[in-house]
Design a protein around this motif. Sequence first.
Motif, PDB file in Angstrom:
ATOM      1  N   HIS A 141       7.852   0.742   9.812  1.00 54.47           N
ATOM      2  CA  HIS A 141       6.485   0.303  10.111  1.00 54.47           C
ATOM      3  C   HIS A 141       5.738   1.218  11.084  1.00 54.47           C
ATOM      4  O   HIS A 141       4.704   0.838  11.626  1.00 54.47           O
ATOM      5  CB  HIS A 141       6.509  -1.129  10.629  1.00 54.47           C
ATOM      6  N   VAL A 142       6.243   2.411  11.289  1.00 53.41           N
ATOM      7  CA  VAL A 142       5.522   3.401  12.082  1.00 53.41           C
ATOM      8  C   VAL A 142       4.297   3.870  11.297  1.00 53.41           C
ATOM      9  O   VAL A 142       4.374   4.127  10.102  1.00 53.41           O
ATOM     10  CB  VAL A 142       6.412   4.618  12.386  1.00 53.41           C
ATOM     11  N   THR A 143       3.140   3.953  11.970  1.00 56.16           N
ATOM     12  CA  THR A 143       1.941   4.534  11.363  1.00 56.16           C
ATOM     13  C   THR A 143       1.810   5.967  11.852  1.00 56.16           C
ATOM     14  O   THR A 143       1.938   6.233  13.047  1.00 56.16           O
ATOM     15  CB  THR A 143       0.676   3.744  11.755  1.00 56.16           C
ATOM     16  N   ARG A 144       1.550   6.895  10.904  1.00 58.85           N
ATOM     17  CA  ARG A 144       1.421   8.311  11.245  1.00 58.85           C
ATOM     18  C   ARG A 144       0.032   8.802  10.838  1.00 58.85           C
ATOM     19  O   ARG A 144      -0.542   8.320   9.870  1.00 58.85           O
ATOM     20  CB  ARG A 144       2.507   9.127  10.530  1.00 58.85           C
ATOM     21  N   TYR A 145      -0.496   9.761  11.594  1.00 56.97           N
ATOM     22  CA  TYR A 145      -1.817  10.283  11.258  1.00 56.97           C
ATOM     23  C   TYR A 145      -1.768  10.991   9.902  1.00 56.97           C
ATOM     24  O   TYR A 145      -0.940  11.882   9.697  1.00 56.97           O
ATOM     25  CB  TYR A 145      -2.306  11.259  12.326  1.00 56.97           C
ATOM     26  N   PRO A 146      -2.658  10.622   8.962  1.00 56.09           N
ATOM     27  CA  PRO A 146      -2.620  11.226   7.622  1.00 56.09           C
ATOM     28  C   PRO A 146      -3.193  12.640   7.563  1.00 56.09           C
ATOM     29  O   PRO A 146      -2.914  13.388   6.628  1.00 56.09           O
ATOM     30  CB  PRO A 146      -3.464  10.267   6.782  1.00 56.09           C
ATOM     31  N   VAL A 147      -4.010  13.009   8.553  1.00 56.13           N
ATOM     32  CA  VAL A 147      -4.632  14.346   8.590  1.00 56.13           C
ATOM     33  C   VAL A 147      -4.721  14.817  10.041  1.00 56.13           C
ATOM     34  O   VAL A 147      -4.613  14.036  10.986  1.00 56.13           O
ATOM     35  CB  VAL A 147      -6.054  14.341   7.979  1.00 56.13           C
ATOM     36  N   GLY A 199       0.762   4.753  15.723  1.00 58.86           N
ATOM     37  CA  GLY A 199       0.814   3.333  16.042  1.00 58.86           C
ATOM     38  C   GLY A 199       1.958   2.641  15.334  1.00 58.86           C
ATOM     39  O   GLY A 199       2.870   3.278  14.794  1.00 58.86           O
ATOM     40  N   PHE A 200       1.867   1.302  15.304  1.00 53.88           N
ATOM     41  CA  PHE A 200       2.940   0.496  14.731  1.00 53.88           C
ATOM     42  C   PHE A 200       2.351  -0.851  14.331  1.00 53.88           C
ATOM     43  O   PHE A 200       1.447  -1.356  14.996  1.00 53.88           O
ATOM     44  CB  PHE A 200       4.041   0.290  15.784  1.00 53.88           C
ATOM     45  N   ILE A 201       2.852  -1.422  13.238  1.00 54.74           N
ATOM     46  CA  ILE A 201       2.448  -2.767  12.834  1.00 54.74           C
ATOM     47  C   ILE A 201       3.701  -3.621  12.801  1.00 54.74           C
ATOM     48  O   ILE A 201       4.635  -3.326  12.059  1.00 54.74           O
ATOM     49  CB  ILE A 201       1.750  -2.784  11.456  1.00 54.74           C
ATOM     50  N   LYS A 202       3.712  -4.693  13.577  1.00 50.55           N
ATOM     51  CA  LYS A 202       4.941  -5.481  13.718  1.00 50.55           C
ATOM     52  C   LYS A 202       5.021  -6.590  12.666  1.00 50.55           C
ATOM     53  O   LYS A 202       4.194  -7.500  12.659  1.00 50.55           O
ATOM     54  CB  LYS A 202       5.023  -6.068  15.126  1.00 50.55           C
TER      55      LYS A 202
END
Length: 217
Positions: free
Chosen positions: A103-109, A180-183
């Motif tokens: 659930h880690v969010t990574r920058y797409p660009v 970021g992260f979404i729990k």
Amino acid sequence: MFHKEGAKIILGALVVTVAVLLLSDHFLENRWLVGAIQVFTLVFLILILQFFRNPKRHVTITDHNIIAPVDGKVVVIEEVYEPEYFKDKRLQVSIFMSPINVHVTRYPVNGLVKFSKYHPGKYLVAWHPKASEENERTTIVIENNLFGEILYRQIAGALARRIVNYAQEGTQVVQGTDAGFIKFGSRVDLFLPLGTKVDVQLNQKAIGGKTIIATKA
């Protein structure tokens, strides 16, 4: 390796697990009940650990690709009207995350964060058509040298109760780094310029930081 957002929950789960393992054996005489409680507690701990895992991934950084911001399944590829920031039509690509996904969010660009806003809201199931507009969510816009402005939206689901967003307006961000992260369950929507060449298909498995969502020559 585990994500820092899970530190308190993981510590709490470890304390509970150790306590249950020690106390159940001491206070309960029914061996079947003791075994069942201990197995359940260990499974619970394993689920917590796997949810907050943060695998290191080698990212090929380039302005020519938009990469998947999260792990999951591509559930939407369509032209839509984006009412919050662009207020015009965009190409939406959505990735749904189940509780077993990273659930880690990574920058797409790469680029400059032009807009970053949190919206409180409901907790409809993440695939609900209204989730993008009514659920708890964050909207982030990054200006990239080749693609222009790219919007991605973190959306809470029925189980998700907290969205963590690291993007701050006015900062330069690097493709593939931690955004970021979404729990506990959710989805991420990408809004791209019309005419963008999309390189994924519906129901395709996406890997955050690795799968190429779109390309530009």
